[in-house]
Each structure stands twice: as C-alpha cells, then as structure tokens.
Design a protein around this motif. Structure first.
Motif: not given
Length: 524
Positions: A395-403
């Motif tokens: 999983r990808q963590k929250p953030g501005p670059d999150n898909s």
C-alpha cells in the motif's frame, strides 16, 4: 406493433458478440470463421441441448419457458445476449428495470435475478445468468406484448426488434415520440435528431474539400477556400449566427471554432487540424444513427435519474463528470478513465464515503505485472514511492504523490473501482484520456468533495484543507448516499442546448453497428 415499440429498439441493441473461455461458462457452442465471425453450427446442437437441459434441471420452475428461451439463441451469430464481457450490459439493465415496474409480473427465482443486478457478489455462472435474464425477458414479453397472443414466434419478434431501421421520424405511428421517458436528455437528443433530419432534407450538407494537399493546419488570419467551407458548416450546425462566405479566418470564425471544439470534446484552441475537418465530414446519416442509439441509452438510467434530487454522472466518451443537486448542475469536471485493456465499468452505484488523504492498497494484478519487476531492480523502490507492505499487501501511504491524490469517493461495487484525485494533473491536457486501470480520476476532486459536503456544517473549507494535507487518512461516511451513474453516451446535449459527439473510445458503437447490420441482413 405500437405497443411493442417501447422495448423494440432497446432490444435491438442488446446483442453483443462475446467469446468465452470454457464450455462451463459458455451458453452456446460456437465456431469462428476465417473472417472472425462467430457462428452457431448445427453440429453443436447436441451440446446446446445438453447445456439447456442442465440449466432447466437446476432451475426447474422455469421449464415452461424452455422452448421460448432456447429459440432466442438458436441459429444466431451471438454468444451471450445480456452480457458485455463479464458484466451485464446496459440493455439487460433496461429489461430488469422495466420488469420491476410491470404490475403482477411473477417469475421464479426472482431473488437470484435480483442478485445479478445488485452490487453483491453472486456465484451464478455467466451461462446461468444469461439464461435467467432470457427467462425474465420471455416472462416480460408474455405479459406486455400483444403480438405474442397472435402466435408470433419469439424468434420472429426478435428479428423485428433487430430491424433497427424501423425507427422513423418523430411524427410516424411507431416512434420514439410515443414513449414517455423521464430523463430529459432523451428529448434533447430527439430535438437534435429532428434538426439534423431537416438539414438532410435541405441538401445543404456538403463534404468539406480541403484546398491544400497535403492538408495544412489552419490558424487565425489564414486565407483559404477551406475556411469558407468550414464557415458554412459551422453556420449550418448553429455555431455561427450568419454565414459571411468569407475565406478569411477572422474573429467571428475563431469564436465559432472554439464553440464547436468545446462541445465536441476537442482541445480548446483555434487550430483547425485535419482531424477536425474529418469530424466535420462525418455523414449526417452516421450522426443521426448515433443520436438514435444514445436516445435508447437514456432509457437505461431514466427512472433512477428522474427520482434522484442529487447525483454524480460520469460519461466515459466525453471524459466528463457532472454533479447535480436540486435539478441544477453544481460542478463540471474533466476526468480520465480506464485504458482499453482495463476499461472503466459502466454501471450505477451509490457513493457512501469520502476518504481524505487516503492510503492506496495496490491491486495484486498491478503488484504482479508492474511492481515486482521494479522491486527486483531496486530494493529501495517501495520506500522511494512512499509504499509499505502490511499484512502481505502493498500500500502507498497518504501524501501529495499518492496515486489516489488527496481524496477518493467510494461506492461499493464488485469491480472495486472508485473515483479519486490524482497527482498526474498534466494528463487532463490530453484530448483522449484513457490512462487508468479502471478507476475514474477527477481533475476537480477537492471541489467535488466540498460541493457534496455543503449539507454537513462540520465540514468547513478549513477542515477540508486540513484533511487533505496528506498526513492521516480520514474517512467520512455520508448520512445520505449519493447516486452515481457511470455512463457511455457518444452524444449528449449540454446545459446550453448544444450537441456534442464524442469518440467511441471502447468501440461500443462500432460493435452495435456491426451486429445490427448483420442481424438486419439475416432477418430479411
């Protein structure tokens, strides 16, 4: 036949040619010719009989429909009737909605049929599902169609359904004007159809013949006979109020070109490229067939939209989302959708949650097909992409670059697709926007969230900003679910009354046209 017309044209559009993987999932045995046509052959008759016997043993209460159901499949160039790949097509949905509204229509296994059209998972095979829906069709036809009482066979009746050319002008005895449709888009398209028929009768629609060969792009201030032809075409279509006959690309024409491009989904600029001339040269007859087809698509969502005071509509071919509340469009946004190999599913659902600063759990298919190779090449790949492995899932963590960007909109569905923000804003600059793995990427996702949360006082602009900082996931369950309609209209009339024609990105129109042409020949 007037009483039949309400359903005639819809069923004329249902018959997609599908291919299947195994006999267990097939409804008919079939063979492919050298030309690629799928045909049912008499040598497969025993196998078909065996499949049908097996189905009617398991669904014994439907035996009274057996001969009529099997007549729908016999000697037809089709596989399943009611499926588009693995999903029930839009016309199967129309049948289901109409059957639900038919008084005193009783059919066995109603629960199993209801489950097919709900978002819940079902273990029924595609074969059984298709034959269940065909049984529903027979029950519906027996209840509603007076011609059946005259001993007209279902096979002959379906051949009439498939004769798409029976759609006449609005003043004919069996016309779309006889049918009350609650979704007003239907009537807007009908008005455009009348206008195009009038243009056709005027004989003023002439092909634009470029003055230069090879074609050269035309820009403001250009002087060319092509400009004069474009001017006449845009006057005929209503983008220009007058036709000065001038061959100079002047301010007046610039405004008309911009209007034409915006309503047809082209990039908004003043360049007249060869693709724009080709679009202007699409024959009127083709345009009118597209209008008719999309008028019928309106029926599939008519009742639901008419009953909704608030909804989100995403139209795949126009790459556009609208949010409607209290009968008015509150927001319009560009979107990008699934690529041809990972098509966005066409269906209706309900948005029940808005998730700010979301995690992205990467689908296993993407892990297997894309990430594993990258991880093998670079052991720091996950960390660099702000990803982690939790309970065996990436999983990808929250953030501005999150898909998924900084907000997503959830609506339960078997395909696990949803709408979301995206960090890839530059992709919205493309005219053809088929980039995703099936989910819907929304350009104005933050604005959509704010609009949908106006009735929730606690969600102030400041709170929304904080929730979208990309630090901590924050999921909010909506007290009132918002209907969402993911549609496939290749022509639509906008709020200004302007018609738009869009690319058939998933070739659904092409499939329908080919099937209708084949069936029209076979029914003669």
């Amino acid at each position: 036949m007037k009483t039949l017309f309400q359903f005639t044209v819809i069923l004329s559009l249902t018959f997609f040619v599908s291919s299947f993987n195994t006999v267990e999932n097939d409804i008919l045995s079939y063979k492919k010719t050298a030309s690629g046509t799928t045909v049912y052959t008499n040598s497969d008759a025993d196998n078909v009989e065996e499949l049908s016997n097996d189905f009617f043993k398991r669904y014994s209460d439907l035996k009274k429909y057996k001969s009529d159901v099997m007549s729908l499949y016999k000697n037809r160039t089709l596989g399943t009737i009611w499926f588009d790949e693995d999903n029930i097509n839009e016309f199967g949905s129309v049948l289901y909605e109409k059957a639900k509204k038919t008084n005193d229509l009783i059919i066995p296994y109603q629960k199993e049929i209801d489950d097919l059209f709900s978002s819940s998972e079902t273990k029924i095979s595609k074969t059984d599902a298709d034959m269940l829906i065909s049984s529903l069709y027979i029950a519906y036809a027996k209840k509603n169609n007076t011609d059946i009482k005259k001993k007209v066979s279902y096979d002959a009746l379906l051949k009439d359904f498939l004769n798409y050319s029976t759609i006449e002008e609005a003043n004919a005895s069996t016309t779309t004007a006889d049918v009350k449709v609650e979704y007003d888009q239907y009537y807007k398209l009908q008005d455009v159809l009348k206008k195009y028929k009038k243009i056709e009768r005027s004989n003023k629609w002439k092909p634009i013949t470029p003055a230069e060969t090879p074609y050269k792009e035309l820009r403001p201030d250009a002087v060319s006979n092509t400009i004069a032809q474009v001017r006449s075409r845009l006057y005929l279509l209503g983008d220009l109020k007058t036709d000065s006959k001038s061959d100079v690309y002047d301010r007046e024409l610039m405004d008309a070109v911009m209007k034409y491009k915006v309503r047809n989904g082209f990039k908004p600029n003043y360049i007249l490229a060869e693709e724009h001339i080709k679009e202007m040269n699409v024959p009127l007859a083709d345009k009118m067939e597209t209008l008719k087809l999309n008028m019928e698509r309106c029926r599939a969502i008519s009742a639901q939209i008419a009953a909704s005071d608030e909804y989100v509509l995403v139209n795949v071919p126009s790459y556009e989302l609208i949010y409607v509340k209290n009968g008015k469009v509150q927001l319009t946004s560009s979107v990008f959708v699934g690529a041809p190999l990972t098509k966005t599913t066409i269906f209706n659902g309900e948005i029940d949650r808005i998730v700010f600063s979301p995690y992205w759990t990467v689908p296993q298919s993407i892990v297997n097909n894309e990430l594993k190779g990258k991880i093998a090449e670079n052991k720091n790949y996950l960390a660099e992409k702000n990803m982690e492995i939790v309970n065996g899932q990436v999983r990808q963590k929250p953030g501005p670059d999150n898909s998924l960007g900084l907000v997503k909109f959830m609506f339960p569905n078997p395909d696990d697709i949803y709408m979301h923000d995206t960090p890839s804003k530059t992709l919205f600059d493309f005219e053809k926007r088929t980039f995703s793995h099936g989910c819907i990427n929304v350009k104005m996702a933050k604005e959509l969230a704010a609009a949908m949360l106006k009735d929730y006082p606690e969600w102030t602009p400041a709170k929304i900003d904080k929730a979208m900082e990309g630090k901590t996931e924050n999921s909010f369950k909506l007290a009132k679910k918002v209907p969402i309609y993911i549609t496939y209209f290749t022509s639509l009339v906008n709020e200004n009354g302007e018609i738009g024609f869009y690319q058939d990105v998933y070739e659904r129109d092409i499939e329908l046209t080919n099937i209708l042409s084949t069936q029209a020949v076979s029914s003669n």
